[in-house]
Motif scaffolding. Structure first.
Motif, mmCIF file in Angstrom:
data_model
loop_
_atom_site.group_PDB
_atom_site.id
_atom_site.type_symbol
_atom_site.label_atom_id
_atom_site.label_comp_id
_atom_site.label_asym_id
_atom_site.label_seq_id
_atom_site.Cartn_x
_atom_site.Cartn_y
_atom_site.Cartn_z
ATOM 1 N N LYS A 171 0.836 -1.198 0.000
ATOM 2 C CA LYS A 171 0.000 0.000 0.000
ATOM 3 C C LYS A 171 0.877 1.257 0.000
ATOM 4 C CE LYS A 171 -4.170 1.426 2.342
ATOM 5 N NZ LYS A 171 -4.965 1.319 3.555
ATOM 6 N N PHE A 172 1.936 1.245 0.780
ATOM 7 C CA PHE A 172 2.856 2.375 0.844
ATOM 8 C C PHE A 172 3.567 2.583 -0.496
ATOM 9 C CE2 PHE A 172 7.189 3.970 1.649
ATOM 10 C CZ PHE A 172 6.862 5.218 2.171
ATOM 11 N N LEU A 173 4.003 1.510 -1.129
ATOM 12 C CA LEU A 173 4.717 1.618 -2.403
ATOM 13 C C LEU A 173 3.818 2.066 -3.544
ATOM 14 C CD1 LEU A 173 7.018 -1.532 -2.199
ATOM 15 C CD2 LEU A 173 7.683 0.867 -1.927
ATOM 16 N N ASN A 174 2.538 1.748 -3.487
ATOM 17 C CA ASN A 174 1.599 2.109 -4.548
ATOM 18 C C ASN A 174 0.950 3.472 -4.341
ATOM 19 O OD1 ASN A 174 2.027 -0.258 -5.985
ATOM 20 N ND2 ASN A 174 0.481 -1.372 -4.794
ATOM 21 N N ASP A 175 1.218 4.132 -3.227
ATOM 22 C CA ASP A 175 0.624 5.435 -2.936
ATOM 23 C C ASP A 175 1.316 6.508 -3.778
ATOM 24 O OD1 ASP A 175 -0.759 7.528 -1.858
ATOM 25 O OD2 ASP A 175 0.371 7.576 0.018
ATOM 26 N N ASP A 176 0.546 7.195 -4.619
ATOM 27 C CA ASP A 176 1.129 8.240 -5.463
ATOM 28 C C ASP A 176 0.498 9.607 -5.211
ATOM 29 O OD1 ASP A 176 -1.312 7.749 -6.564
ATOM 30 O OD2 ASP A 176 -0.619 7.533 -8.620
ATOM 31 N N SER A 177 -0.081 9.823 -4.047
ATOM 32 C CA SER A 177 -0.712 11.110 -3.753
ATOM 33 C C SER A 177 0.319 12.227 -3.641
ATOM 34 C CB SER A 177 -1.539 11.016 -2.471
ATOM 35 O OG SER A 177 -0.712 10.675 -1.371
ATOM 36 N N GLY A 178 1.512 11.930 -3.199
ATOM 37 C CA GLY A 178 2.554 12.952 -3.121
ATOM 38 C C GLY A 178 2.983 13.415 -4.498
ATOM 39 N N ALA A 179 3.039 12.491 -5.454
ATOM 40 C CA ALA A 179 3.414 12.850 -6.823
ATOM 41 C C ALA A 179 2.373 13.778 -7.435
ATOM 42 C CB ALA A 179 3.569 11.593 -7.668
ATOM 43 N N THR A 180 1.107 13.551 -7.136
ATOM 44 C CA THR A 180 0.046 14.405 -7.657
ATOM 45 C C THR A 180 0.172 15.812 -7.096
ATOM 46 O OG1 THR A 180 -1.406 12.483 -7.824
ATOM 47 C CG2 THR A 180 -2.447 14.637 -7.884
ATOM 48 N N ALA A 181 0.482 15.941 -5.834
ATOM 49 C CA ALA A 181 0.652 17.261 -5.222
ATOM 50 C C ALA A 181 1.828 17.999 -5.846
ATOM 51 C CB ALA A 181 0.848 17.113 -3.717
ATOM 52 N N ILE A 182 2.898 17.291 -6.125
ATOM 53 C CA ILE A 182 4.059 17.914 -6.761
ATOM 54 C C ILE A 182 3.698 18.381 -8.162
ATOM 55 C CG2 ILE A 182 6.358 17.436 -7.684
ATOM 56 C CD1 ILE A 182 6.805 15.636 -5.239
ATOM 57 N N GLU A 183 2.940 17.585 -8.905
ATOM 58 C CA GLU A 183 2.530 17.977 -10.253
ATOM 59 C C GLU A 183 1.685 19.238 -10.222
ATOM 60 O OE1 GLU A 183 0.582 14.487 -11.641
ATOM 61 O OE2 GLU A 183 2.451 13.422 -12.032
ATOM 62 N N TYR A 184 0.737 19.326 -9.289
ATOM 63 C CA TYR A 184 -0.081 20.536 -9.167
ATOM 64 C C TYR A 184 0.778 21.740 -8.794
ATOM 65 C CZ TYR A 184 -4.525 18.079 -9.657
ATOM 66 O OH TYR A 184 -5.574 17.369 -10.141
ATOM 67 N N GLY A 185 1.756 21.534 -7.950
ATOM 68 C CA GLY A 185 2.663 22.623 -7.585
ATOM 69 C C GLY A 185 3.467 23.110 -8.774
ATOM 70 N N LEU A 186 3.942 22.191 -9.607
ATOM 71 C CA LEU A 186 4.690 22.573 -10.808
ATOM 72 C C LEU A 186 3.803 23.324 -11.799
ATOM 73 C CD1 LEU A 186 6.850 19.382 -11.385
ATOM 74 C CD2 LEU A 186 7.636 21.632 -10.637
ATOM 75 N N ILE A 187 2.560 22.897 -11.946
ATOM 76 C CA ILE A 187 1.635 23.593 -12.849
ATOM 77 C C ILE A 187 1.371 25.010 -12.340
ATOM 78 C CG2 ILE A 187 -0.752 23.630 -13.676
ATOM 79 C CD1 ILE A 187 -0.586 20.547 -13.785
ATOM 80 N N ALA A 188 1.162 25.163 -11.036
ATOM 81 C CA ALA A 188 0.925 26.489 -10.464
ATOM 82 C C ALA A 188 2.144 27.389 -10.659
ATOM 83 C CB ALA A 188 0.582 26.366 -8.976
ATOM 84 N N ALA A 189 3.339 26.837 -10.504
ATOM 85 C CA ALA A 189 4.556 27.623 -10.704
ATOM 86 C C ALA A 189 4.680 28.046 -12.163
ATOM 87 C CB ALA A 189 5.777 26.816 -10.284
ATOM 88 N N LEU A 190 4.365 27.166 -13.094
ATOM 89 C CA LEU A 190 4.438 27.495 -14.514
ATOM 90 C C LEU A 190 3.442 28.584 -14.881
ATOM 91 C CD1 LEU A 190 5.664 26.857 -17.293
ATOM 92 C CD2 LEU A 190 3.885 25.141 -17.575
ATOM 93 N N VAL A 191 2.233 28.507 -14.356
ATOM 94 C CA VAL A 191 1.222 29.534 -14.616
ATOM 95 C C VAL A 191 1.675 30.870 -14.040
ATOM 96 C CG1 VAL A 191 -1.137 30.256 -14.038
ATOM 97 C CG2 VAL A 191 -0.698 27.936 -14.836
ATOM 98 N N SER A 192 2.271 30.858 -12.862
ATOM 99 C CA SER A 192 2.766 32.094 -12.248
ATOM 100 C C SER A 192 3.869 32.722 -13.082
ATOM 101 C CB SER A 192 3.295 31.813 -10.841
ATOM 102 O OG SER A 192 2.278 31.318 -10.019
ATOM 103 N N VAL A 193 4.796 31.916 -13.567
ATOM 104 C CA VAL A 193 5.883 32.443 -14.400
ATOM 105 C C VAL A 193 5.327 33.038 -15.692
ATOM 106 C CG1 VAL A 193 7.887 31.752 -15.784
ATOM 107 C CG2 VAL A 193 7.676 30.985 -13.426
ATOM 108 N N ALA A 194 4.350 32.362 -16.300
ATOM 109 C CA ALA A 194 3.745 32.877 -17.532
ATOM 110 C C ALA A 194 3.013 34.191 -17.273
ATOM 111 C CB ALA A 194 2.788 31.841 -18.113
#
Length: 61
Positions: free
Chosen positions: A8-31
């Motif tokens: 269950k721990f190895l298959n948990d990808d909720s942290g990766a999703t949060a990082i992706e949203y953070g990267l998208i927000a940073a890209l929108v801010s830079v634009a």
């Protein structure tokens, strides 16, 4: 350690999703910053023209 808990721990990808949203927000801010910087001169001229027109429209007693 329980195998199911480890899987269950190895298959948990909720942290990766949060990082992706953070990267998208940073890209929108830079634009947005880049767009506003590019339009800065024209926006300044427009607001100056509006301010001058409003100051001229006010009657001084």
């Amino acid at each position: 350690m329980n195998i199911n808990l480890m899987n269950k721990f190895l298959n948990d990808d909720s942290g990766a999703t949060a990082i992706e949203y953070g990267l998208i927000a940073a890209l929108v801010s830079v634009a947005a910053i880049a767009a506003l910087t590019a339009m800065g001169g024209s926006l300044d001229a427009m607001f100056t023209a509006v301010s001058t027109a409003l100051n001229g429209a006010v009657a001084t007693p």
